[in-house]
Design a protein around this motif. Sequence first.
Motif, PDB file in Angstrom:
ATOM      1  N   LEU A 192       0.832  -1.200   0.000  1.00  0.00           N
ATOM      2  CA  LEU A 192       0.000   0.000   0.000  1.00  0.00           C
ATOM      3  C   LEU A 192       0.870   1.255   0.000  1.00  0.00           C
ATOM      4  CD1 LEU A 192      -2.839  -0.925   2.529  1.00  0.00           C
ATOM      5  CD2 LEU A 192      -2.957  -0.883   0.034  1.00  0.00           C
ATOM      6  N   GLU A 193       1.939   1.240   0.837  1.00  0.00           N
ATOM      7  CA  GLU A 193       2.828   2.401   0.903  1.00  0.00           C
ATOM      8  C   GLU A 193       3.531   2.616  -0.427  1.00  0.00           C
ATOM      9  OE1 GLU A 193       5.434   1.625   4.117  1.00  0.00           O
ATOM     10  OE2 GLU A 193       3.925   2.008   5.688  1.00  0.00           O
ATOM     11  N   ALA A 194       3.968   1.476  -1.014  1.00  0.00           N
ATOM     12  CA  ALA A 194       4.643   1.605  -2.309  1.00  0.00           C
ATOM     13  C   ALA A 194       3.688   2.149  -3.368  1.00  0.00           C
ATOM     14  CB  ALA A 194       5.200   0.245  -2.743  1.00  0.00           C
ATOM     15  N   ASP A 195       2.447   1.664  -3.321  1.00  0.00           N
ATOM     16  CA  ASP A 195       1.469   2.155  -4.291  1.00  0.00           C
ATOM     17  C   ASP A 195       1.183   3.640  -4.076  1.00  0.00           C
ATOM     18  OD1 ASP A 195      -0.594   1.448  -6.396  1.00  0.00           O
ATOM     19  OD2 ASP A 195      -1.893   2.282  -4.829  1.00  0.00           O
ATOM     20  N   GLN A 196       1.089   4.035  -2.800  1.00  0.00           N
ATOM     21  CA  GLN A 196       0.854   5.441  -2.511  1.00  0.00           C
ATOM     22  C   GLN A 196       2.049   6.292  -2.943  1.00  0.00           C
ATOM     23  OE1 GLN A 196      -1.993   6.777  -1.386  1.00  0.00           O
ATOM     24  NE2 GLN A 196      -1.060   8.800  -1.688  1.00  0.00           N
ATOM     25  N   MET A 197       3.260   5.755  -2.653  1.00  0.00           N
ATOM     26  CA  MET A 197       4.470   6.483  -3.081  1.00  0.00           C
ATOM     27  C   MET A 197       4.523   6.616  -4.605  1.00  0.00           C
ATOM     28  SD  MET A 197       7.337   4.920  -0.506  1.00  0.00           S
ATOM     29  CE  MET A 197       8.659   5.713  -1.432  1.00  0.00           C
ATOM     30  N   LYS A 198       4.130   5.553  -5.268  1.00  0.00           N
ATOM     31  CA  LYS A 198       4.134   5.611  -6.735  1.00  0.00           C
ATOM     32  C   LYS A 198       3.156   6.675  -7.223  1.00  0.00           C
ATOM     33  CE  LYS A 198       1.751   2.716  -9.040  1.00  0.00           C
ATOM     34  NZ  LYS A 198       1.184   1.476  -9.614  1.00  0.00           N
ATOM     35  N   THR A 199       1.956   6.670  -6.560  1.00  0.00           N
ATOM     36  CA  THR A 199       0.964   7.679  -6.952  1.00  0.00           C
ATOM     37  C   THR A 199       1.482   9.090  -6.686  1.00  0.00           C
ATOM     38  OG1 THR A 199      -0.815   6.116  -6.426  1.00  0.00           O
ATOM     39  CG2 THR A 199      -1.402   8.446  -6.566  1.00  0.00           C
ATOM     40  N   ASP A 200       2.056   9.309  -5.469  1.00  0.00           N
ATOM     41  CA  ASP A 200       2.604  10.629  -5.136  1.00  0.00           C
ATOM     42  C   ASP A 200       3.740  11.003  -6.085  1.00  0.00           C
ATOM     43  OD1 ASP A 200       0.823  10.755  -3.061  1.00  0.00           O
ATOM     44  OD2 ASP A 200       2.272  10.111  -1.533  1.00  0.00           O
ATOM     45  N   PHE A 201       4.581  10.002  -6.377  1.00  0.00           N
ATOM     46  CA  PHE A 201       5.717  10.260  -7.259  1.00  0.00           C
ATOM     47  C   PHE A 201       5.255  10.695  -8.648  1.00  0.00           C
ATOM     48  CE2 PHE A 201       8.518   8.537 -10.558  1.00  0.00           C
ATOM     49  CZ  PHE A 201       9.659   9.294 -10.328  1.00  0.00           C
ATOM     50  N   ILE A 202       4.309   9.921  -9.179  1.00  0.00           N
ATOM     51  CA  ILE A 202       3.831  10.244 -10.536  1.00  0.00           C
ATOM     52  C   ILE A 202       3.180  11.617 -10.554  1.00  0.00           C
ATOM     53  CG2 ILE A 202       2.155   9.595 -12.312  1.00  0.00           C
ATOM     54  CD1 ILE A 202       2.673   6.668 -11.536  1.00  0.00           C
ATOM     55  N   ARG A 203       2.351  11.892  -9.493  1.00  0.00           N
ATOM     56  CA  ARG A 203       1.665  13.175  -9.457  1.00  0.00           C
ATOM     57  C   ARG A 203       2.652  14.332  -9.340  1.00  0.00           C
ATOM     58  NH1 ARG A 203      -1.294  12.172  -5.497  1.00  0.00           N
ATOM     59  NH2 ARG A 203      -0.065  13.223  -3.881  1.00  0.00           N
ATOM     60  N   ASN A 204       3.596  14.220  -8.440  1.00  0.00           N
ATOM     61  CA  ASN A 204       4.529  15.322  -8.204  1.00  0.00           C
ATOM     62  C   ASN A 204       5.560  15.461  -9.321  1.00  0.00           C
ATOM     63  OD1 ASN A 204       4.215  16.566  -5.274  1.00  0.00           O
ATOM     64  ND2 ASN A 204       3.739  14.382  -5.123  1.00  0.00           N
ATOM     65  N   VAL A 205       6.151  14.325  -9.689  1.00  0.00           N
ATOM     66  CA  VAL A 205       7.209  14.393 -10.708  1.00  0.00           C
ATOM     67  C   VAL A 205       6.645  14.830 -12.054  1.00  0.00           C
ATOM     68  CG1 VAL A 205       8.881  13.040 -12.005  1.00  0.00           C
ATOM     69  CG2 VAL A 205       8.684  12.743  -9.538  1.00  0.00           C
ATOM     70  N   SER A 206       5.473  14.272 -12.396  1.00  0.00           N
ATOM     71  CA  SER A 206       4.901  14.655 -13.706  1.00  0.00           C
ATOM     72  C   SER A 206       4.608  16.144 -13.742  1.00  0.00           C
ATOM     73  CB  SER A 206       3.631  13.840 -13.965  1.00  0.00           C
ATOM     74  OG  SER A 206       2.663  14.132 -12.964  1.00  0.00           O
ATOM     75  N   HIS A 207       4.163  16.680 -12.594  1.00  0.00           N
ATOM     76  CA  HIS A 207       3.862  18.110 -12.540  1.00  0.00           C
ATOM     77  C   HIS A 207       5.142  18.935 -12.614  1.00  0.00           C
ATOM     78  CE1 HIS A 207       2.061  21.913 -11.384  1.00  0.00           C
ATOM     79  NE2 HIS A 207       2.973  22.004 -10.408  1.00  0.00           N
ATOM     80  N   GLU A 208       6.156  18.541 -11.821  1.00  0.00           N
ATOM     81  CA  GLU A 208       7.387  19.320 -11.765  1.00  0.00           C
ATOM     82  C   GLU A 208       8.238  19.182 -13.024  1.00  0.00           C
ATOM     83  OE1 GLU A 208       8.146  21.454  -9.524  1.00  0.00           O
ATOM     84  OE2 GLU A 208       6.449  21.037  -8.204  1.00  0.00           O
TER      85      GLU A 208
END
Length: 576
Positions: A340-356
């Motif tokens: 779950l943490e990895a999935d959440q991290m992946k979601t946060d990563f994609i959201r933040n990195v794609s934006h930045e």
Amino acid sequence: MTAKDLKDYKESTEYLTLRDSMSHAFNDGDSARFFRAVHQLEGYLLKQDDAHAYYTQRCNEIVFMLNRERILEAYKMASQLSRELTEKKLDREMYMAVNMMGHIYRVSGNKEKAKECFWEVIRRMHQAGYVESMPPIYMNLVSIIMKEDHEHALELIDKALELAQQSSPERVFDIETRRTLLYHYFGDKERFLEGYKKYREGVAQGKSSVHGHVLDIYYQALIGNTDEAVRLAEQTNDDPYETQAEILADAGRWQEAYNALKRGALESDSINSVILAGSMQDIQNELRVYEARRQSGRLWFYGLIIVTVLLLAFVMALIYIVQSRRRHLRELSKAYQRVLEADQMKTDFIRNVSHEVRTPLNIISGFAQVLAAPDYNGTQEERKHIAETVMHNTEIITKMINEVLEMGRNDQADAPIEKEHLRCNEMLRRMINTFCEQADCSNSLVEYVSQLPDDFTIYSHERMLQSVLGALLENAKENVPSEGGHIFVRTKTDNSHLLIAVQDNGPGIDPKQSEIIFERFVKLDTFKEGIGLGLPISRTIARRLGGNVHLDTTFPGPGARFIVTLPLRETITTTN
């Protein structure tokens, strides 16, 4: 049972017959008659539901055995009485068991223990409200101490007399008779004769006392009728030869006194031999019963051990199965949580990195299209500006990728860290210089202030420390003003840690957000460059080194101050 019911049955012919039968057998010392009679009386009292009277008769059984000097049997009966009263929670009657133990101690010659028991009986009687039964207990104490402590004995007699006058006047005459006997032991002839006169007056009125016969003996001796006193002494149950020897010695008839003592010793030895033989037989019987019980208990114990071992093995197997299943479930839960943490991290990563990443990529793509346009004929200055802009945005993307890789590397790292001794001041100055060379510090002044000697050495990992300090310096650089920015790096030690402080003169951070800023992908200013991994990376690496990074919430400002703590337990200071 009410007081009226109690009075009614005690006035019945059946009760009086049973009571008198028991009393006569008791006084005659006839074992067969006594135990048959007392058991019949006890059965009758149980039917009347009078527990107090029933257990009083149980005490009479014990006293009967003591009178026959069957101390072992009396002790076993008293122990059984105590257990029974305890099991039935008859606290008000427990004084009876204590009283019996007092008599057993007295007969055995242990006067101190006997006195302790009798005083405890008085305390319990007073607490239970059996005031009318307390005078005999005081008289028991008098019997123990009257030949050694006359004054105390008189005080106890006065107390017994006071209680008897209030609640049991039938005991008064017997207590007064005991007081007269005490005067004899005092050697107070005048008061003895006065008390004896009152005793004879009471006898004339039909009164009686258990001490009357002894008074007659000492009276005859006092008036000079020595032979009559000796004759009367033969009829007493309380060591007649000792009494005779005392009377004869007082009369100056020493040879006869000696002979009386000698006869008493021979008879006592004979009686003691009989008692000892009886006691030895009782002990042998007890040993045989004990041996049989022990053999039975041994077999039962072995069986119990086998059953216990089997049950223990079963329980251990069950515990092992349960623990294994729990451990498996915990591991599954942890694995699921990590997923779950990895999935959440992946979601946060994609959201933040794609934006930045989108912004610098758009800039690079836009300028690339400009340069590739056939009709573009910009000046040299414009081309230089475009190239610098593309390079800057490329560096932003590279920095983002490096931060993600660094975070992943530290999250998965479990290998031991290879540390070395590093000169602290030299290392930190080198790191600051490297940072200023790689980053554009033209608008910011970075100043290093150390309270450490130059030979101070820390045992750590240089590359990991450089990552921690670099992240904090980069954070400070992003927050200082574009003009007049100032960054301080200070070092010192406390009792157990090396402290590295990175301080800036930027806008500062609200203390309420001191922990939020260390969460991944958190940026307090969304317009700043980066994806919010710098501070989390610095804390993760510092903790791997055994230390920590935190915001100093006590810093008054302006700006913010972060403090790196590293343990000193492996730190040394070298000498040149």
